[in-house]
Motif scaffolding. Structure first.
Motif, PDB file in Angstrom:
ATOM      1  N   LEU A   1       0.877  -1.169   0.024  1.00 17.55           N
ATOM      2  CA  LEU A   1      -0.038  -0.006  -0.149  1.00 17.55           C
ATOM      3  C   LEU A   1       0.892   1.204   0.061  1.00 17.55           C
ATOM      4  O   LEU A   1       2.073   1.361   0.593  1.00 17.55           O
ATOM      5  N   SER A   2       0.273   2.288  -0.548  1.00 19.11           N
ATOM      6  CA  SER A   2       1.014   3.508  -0.543  1.00 19.11           C
ATOM      7  C   SER A   2       1.057   4.195   0.737  1.00 19.11           C
ATOM      8  O   SER A   2       0.351   3.793   1.722  1.00 19.11           O
ATOM      9  N   ARG A   3       1.744   5.219   1.039  1.00 21.65           N
ATOM     10  CA  ARG A   3       1.866   5.951   2.244  1.00 21.65           C
ATOM     11  C   ARG A   3       0.715   6.341   2.836  1.00 21.65           C
ATOM     12  O   ARG A   3       0.272   6.192   3.956  1.00 21.65           O
ATOM     13  N   GLU A   4      -0.041   7.007   1.830  1.00 21.11           N
ATOM     14  CA  GLU A   4      -1.339   7.589   2.447  1.00 21.11           C
ATOM     15  C   GLU A   4      -2.498   6.370   2.696  1.00 21.11           C
ATOM     16  O   GLU A   4      -2.961   6.654   3.655  1.00 21.11           O
ATOM     17  N   PHE A   5      -2.282   5.572   1.828  1.00 25.18           N
ATOM     18  CA  PHE A   5      -3.217   4.202   2.206  1.00 25.18           C
ATOM     19  C   PHE A   5      -2.946   3.626   3.466  1.00 25.18           C
ATOM     20  O   PHE A   5      -3.611   3.501   4.634  1.00 25.18           O
ATOM     21  N   SER A   6      -1.560   3.294   3.742  1.00 24.64           N
ATOM     22  CA  SER A   6      -1.133   2.515   5.159  1.00 24.64           C
ATOM     23  C   SER A   6      -1.321   3.446   6.242  1.00 24.64           C
ATOM     24  O   SER A   6      -1.475   2.905   7.212  1.00 24.64           O
ATOM     25  N   GLY A   7      -0.988   4.714   6.059  1.00 21.69           N
ATOM     26  CA  GLY A   7      -1.108   5.695   7.090  1.00 21.69           C
ATOM     27  C   GLY A   7      -2.721   5.823   7.567  1.00 21.69           C
ATOM     28  O   GLY A   7      -2.434   5.801   8.965  1.00 21.69           O
ATOM     29  N   ALA A   8      -3.391   5.852   6.676  1.00 31.60           N
ATOM     30  CA  ALA A   8      -4.664   6.107   7.023  1.00 31.60           C
ATOM     31  C   ALA A   8      -5.255   4.803   7.748  1.00 31.60           C
ATOM     32  O   ALA A   8      -6.109   4.905   8.896  1.00 31.60           O
ATOM     33  N   LEU A   9      -4.741   3.736   7.429  1.00 29.45           N
ATOM     34  CA  LEU A   9      -5.279   2.422   7.794  1.00 29.45           C
ATOM     35  C   LEU A   9      -4.586   2.325   9.218  1.00 29.45           C
ATOM     36  O   LEU A   9      -5.475   1.736  10.188  1.00 29.45           O
ATOM     37  N   ALA A  10      -3.298   2.644   9.518  1.00 36.90           N
ATOM     38  CA  ALA A  10      -3.016   2.640  10.660  1.00 36.90           C
ATOM     39  C   ALA A  10      -3.486   3.543  11.908  1.00 36.90           C
ATOM     40  O   ALA A  10      -3.814   3.193  13.008  1.00 36.90           O
ATOM     41  N   ARG A  11      -3.898   4.803  11.391  1.00 41.31           N
ATOM     42  CA  ARG A  11      -4.852   5.608  12.232  1.00 41.31           C
ATOM     43  C   ARG A  11      -6.223   5.126  12.601  1.00 41.31           C
ATOM     44  O   ARG A  11      -6.515   5.149  13.610  1.00 41.31           O
ATOM     45  N   PHE A  12      -6.778   4.505  11.640  1.00 45.07           N
ATOM     46  CA  PHE A  12      -8.257   4.077  11.843  1.00 45.07           C
ATOM     47  C   PHE A  12      -8.037   2.812  12.640  1.00 45.07           C
ATOM     48  O   PHE A  12      -9.077   2.693  13.676  1.00 45.07           O
ATOM     49  N   GLU A  13      -6.838   1.895  12.824  1.00 45.32           N
ATOM     50  CA  GLU A  13      -6.846   0.773  13.724  1.00 45.32           C
ATOM     51  C   GLU A  13      -6.680   1.387  15.040  1.00 45.32           C
ATOM     52  O   GLU A  13      -7.292   0.952  16.019  1.00 45.32           O
ATOM     53  N   GLY A  14      -6.011   2.430  15.032  1.00 43.16           N
ATOM     54  CA  GLY A  14      -5.733   2.987  16.620  1.00 43.16           C
ATOM     55  C   GLY A  14      -7.173   3.529  17.033  1.00 43.16           C
ATOM     56  O   GLY A  14      -7.086   3.661  18.323  1.00 43.16           O
ATOM     57  N   TYR A  15      -7.816   4.279  16.122  1.00 43.86           N
ATOM     58  CA  TYR A  15      -9.088   4.712  16.562  1.00 43.86           C
ATOM     59  C   TYR A  15     -10.219   3.626  17.139  1.00 43.86           C
ATOM     60  O   TYR A  15     -10.876   3.640  18.097  1.00 43.86           O
ATOM     61  N   LEU A  16      -9.981   2.422  16.357  1.00 42.88           N
ATOM     62  CA  LEU A  16     -10.811   1.138  16.822  1.00 42.88           C
ATOM     63  C   LEU A  16     -10.332   0.571  17.939  1.00 42.88           C
ATOM     64  O   LEU A  16     -11.084   0.211  18.911  1.00 42.88           O
ATOM     65  N   ARG A  17      -8.982   0.618  18.320  1.00 41.35           N
ATOM     66  CA  ARG A  17      -8.391  -0.205  19.355  1.00 41.35           C
ATOM     67  C   ARG A  17      -8.609   1.003  20.706  1.00 41.35           C
ATOM     68  O   ARG A  17      -9.094   0.197  21.724  1.00 41.35           O
ATOM     69  N   TYR A  18      -8.177   2.195  20.479  1.00 41.77           N
ATOM     70  CA  TYR A  18      -8.234   2.894  21.685  1.00 41.77           C
ATOM     71  C   TYR A  18      -9.389   3.833  22.156  1.00 41.77           C
ATOM     72  O   TYR A  18      -9.640   4.272  23.332  1.00 41.77           O
ATOM     73  N   GLU A  19     -10.178   4.375  20.922  1.00 37.88           N
ATOM     74  CA  GLU A  19     -11.399   5.019  21.113  1.00 37.88           C
ATOM     75  C   GLU A  19     -12.702   4.228  21.399  1.00 37.88           C
ATOM     76  O   GLU A  19     -13.714   4.709  22.158  1.00 37.88           O
ATOM     77  N   ARG A  20     -12.777   3.182  20.210  1.00 38.48           N
ATOM     78  CA  ARG A  20     -13.791   2.446  20.239  1.00 38.48           C
ATOM     79  C   ARG A  20     -13.836   1.126  21.150  1.00 38.48           C
ATOM     80  O   ARG A  20     -14.727   0.504  21.246  1.00 38.48           O
ATOM     81  N   SER A  21     -12.416   0.786  21.645  1.00 38.32           N
ATOM     82  CA  SER A  21     -12.324  -0.628  22.451  1.00 38.32           C
ATOM     83  C   SER A  21     -12.711  -1.661  21.718  1.00 38.32           C
ATOM     84  O   SER A  21     -13.336  -2.608  22.303  1.00 38.32           O
ATOM     85  N   ARG A  22     -12.448  -2.101  20.418  1.00 41.59           N
ATOM     86  CA  ARG A  22     -12.845  -3.033  19.712  1.00 41.59           C
ATOM     87  C   ARG A  22     -12.092  -3.906  20.071  1.00 41.59           C
ATOM     88  O   ARG A  22     -10.808  -3.935  20.077  1.00 41.59           O
ATOM     89  N   SER A  23     -12.278  -5.180  19.862  1.00 36.64           N
ATOM     90  CA  SER A  23     -11.653  -6.449  20.029  1.00 36.64           C
ATOM     91  C   SER A  23     -10.641  -6.667  18.784  1.00 36.64           C
ATOM     92  O   SER A  23     -10.826  -6.154  17.622  1.00 36.64           O
ATOM     93  N   GLU A  24      -9.616  -7.258  19.152  1.00 40.78           N
ATOM     94  CA  GLU A  24      -8.429  -7.513  18.224  1.00 40.78           C
ATOM     95  C   GLU A  24      -9.151  -8.322  17.170  1.00 40.78           C
ATOM     96  O   GLU A  24      -8.542  -8.275  15.970  1.00 40.78           O
ATOM     97  N   GLU A  25      -9.983  -9.208  17.294  1.00 35.60           N
ATOM     98  CA  GLU A  25     -10.338  -9.914  15.956  1.00 35.60           C
ATOM     99  C   GLU A  25     -11.300  -9.219  15.218  1.00 35.60           C
ATOM    100  O   GLU A  25     -11.372  -9.271  13.970  1.00 35.60           O
ATOM    101  N   THR A  26     -11.875  -8.129  15.756  1.00 26.85           N
ATOM    102  CA  THR A  26     -12.756  -7.098  15.034  1.00 26.85           C
ATOM    103  C   THR A  26     -11.826  -6.404  14.132  1.00 26.85           C
ATOM    104  O   THR A  26     -12.016  -5.979  12.989  1.00 26.85           O
ATOM    105  N   ILE A  27     -10.785  -5.827  14.964  1.00 22.82           N
ATOM    106  CA  ILE A  27      -9.933  -4.951  14.223  1.00 22.82           C
ATOM    107  C   ILE A  27      -8.971  -5.750  13.052  1.00 22.82           C
ATOM    108  O   ILE A  27      -8.906  -5.054  11.844  1.00 22.82           O
ATOM    109  N   ARG A  28      -8.929  -6.893  13.386  1.00 24.49           N
ATOM    110  CA  ARG A  28      -8.251  -7.774  12.256  1.00 24.49           C
ATOM    111  C   ARG A  28      -9.089  -8.028  10.934  1.00 24.49           C
ATOM    112  O   ARG A  28      -8.400  -7.664   9.742  1.00 24.49           O
ATOM    113  N   ALA A  29     -10.337  -8.054  11.304  1.00 21.65           N
ATOM    114  CA  ALA A  29     -11.462  -8.037  10.164  1.00 21.65           C
ATOM    115  C   ALA A  29     -11.413  -6.762   9.433  1.00 21.65           C
ATOM    116  O   ALA A  29     -11.326  -6.709   8.122  1.00 21.65           O
ATOM    117  N   TYR A  30     -11.260  -5.869  10.027  1.00 19.63           N
ATOM    118  CA  TYR A  30     -11.216  -4.424   9.494  1.00 19.63           C
ATOM    119  C   TYR A  30     -10.186  -4.346   8.649  1.00 19.63           C
ATOM    120  O   TYR A  30     -10.477  -3.817   7.550  1.00 19.63           O
TER     121      TYR A  30
END
Length: 319
Positions: free
Chosen positions: A10-39
């Protein structure tokens, strides 16, 4: 400035946005690791498809791109549930990206996907549950010194007794188990805690594992055991891996049942269905399972009715 990514990356733009979204799911939404892996899996696939079409970042993805991405799965006869999940993941990402200013508009706002439909979960019969436990005991007699079989017995008993998710079971600490009250305190989705009663056989299997099986995997001795809080551990003394527990259960299910049930979740479905069939109040089942809405729990009333209908058709002389 955007640099081209190597093929398949993935390009830097895509991979960076994906990493930020993962952080949002993990730390702000408290989603499970299984859910985060699926996203992550679904969005990585979307971004690679878009990148192959010449898009350099999320801001260039259009509604037509999203529809084309889903259409590819439709042409490959993907399950409706899979397509619905992928569409849901795209909508979640772009809603977040718009709020974060990563994209100026939300191309997924009008994205539609086939309704997943309601498929009834597979459920073990009472005889199946007994056959599973008997198969574990048979193997224990053949291999009396194997801690893994003590663990498998405790896992199966606890999943069935309390209707736990496998992630909740793996997250259990010794301090979460109350022998006096016969309860376990589990942390479910969204980091919500609930206290669930367990039966006497489950408690006995749990104690047999903690006293007779768990210590055998602490190769560093008692000092290491004292600092490991997890109830269920692996052969190296770390917290048990969900995949390994599923594989252990699948081997037993394959040997003891003939209906093709697999995975740890079948014990959760079975516990809920057997409680409904036994007359438990649906709200009590909801509380036990940790469902946020009653509608999620009500599928087990349909399972119960469906099982009754099948029994009626096979047994009643005028069915």
């Amino acid at each position: 400035m955007t640099g081209e990514a190597p093929h398949g990356e993935l390009s830097r733009e895509f991979s960076g946005a994906l990493a930020r979204f993962e952080g949002y799911l993990r730390y702000e939404r408290s989603r499970s690791e299984e859910t985060i892996r699926a996203y992550r899996s679904d969005l990585t696939d979307l971004f690679r498809t878009a990148q192959d079409a010449g898009r350099t970042g999320p801001q260039q993805i259009t509604l037509e791109d999203l529809r084309g991405w889903l259409a590819g799965y439709y042409e490959r006869s993907a399950a409706r549930t899979t397509m619905a999940r992928r569409a849901s993941g795209a909508r979640s990402f772009f809603r977040w990206a718009e709020n974060e200013g990563i994209v100026s508009g939300n191309p997924a706002a009008q994205l539609r996907s086939p309704r997943g439909g309601q498929s009834l979960p597979k459920v073990l019969s009472h005889a199946d549950v007994e056959a599973v436990l008997a198969e574990i005991e048979r193997r224990r007699k053949e291999q009396p010194g194997d801690p893994r079989l003590l663990r498998t017995r405790a896992v199966a008993e606890l999943l069935y007794s309390a209707g736990l998710r496998i992630s909740e079971l793996c997250g259990l600490d010794l301090a979460d188990v109350s022998r006096e009250r016969r309860t376990v305190t589990v942390t479910g989705k969204g980091n919500k805690q609930r206290t669930v009663p367990i039966g006497i056989p489950a408690l006995a299997a749990l104690e047999a594992w903690v006293r007779g099986g768990r210590p055998a995997w602490f190769h560093g001795g008692g000092a290491r055991s004292a600092v490991q809080p997890a109830v269920f551990i692996g052969p190296r003394g770390g917290r048990a891996d969900q995949r390994q527990l599923r594989e252990d259960l699948n081997r037993i299910l394959s040997a003891a049942t003939a209906q093709g049930a697999s995975g740890a979740h079948v014990f959760r479905h079975t516990a809920a269905t057997h409680m409904v069939e036994g007359g438990a109040d649906i709200r009590a089942v909801q509380e036990m399972l940790g469902h946020s809405t009653l509608a999620t729990t009500q599928v087990y009333t349909h399972v119960s009715v469906d099982r009754l209908a099948r029994s009626y058709r096979s047994a009643h002389p005028r069915a």
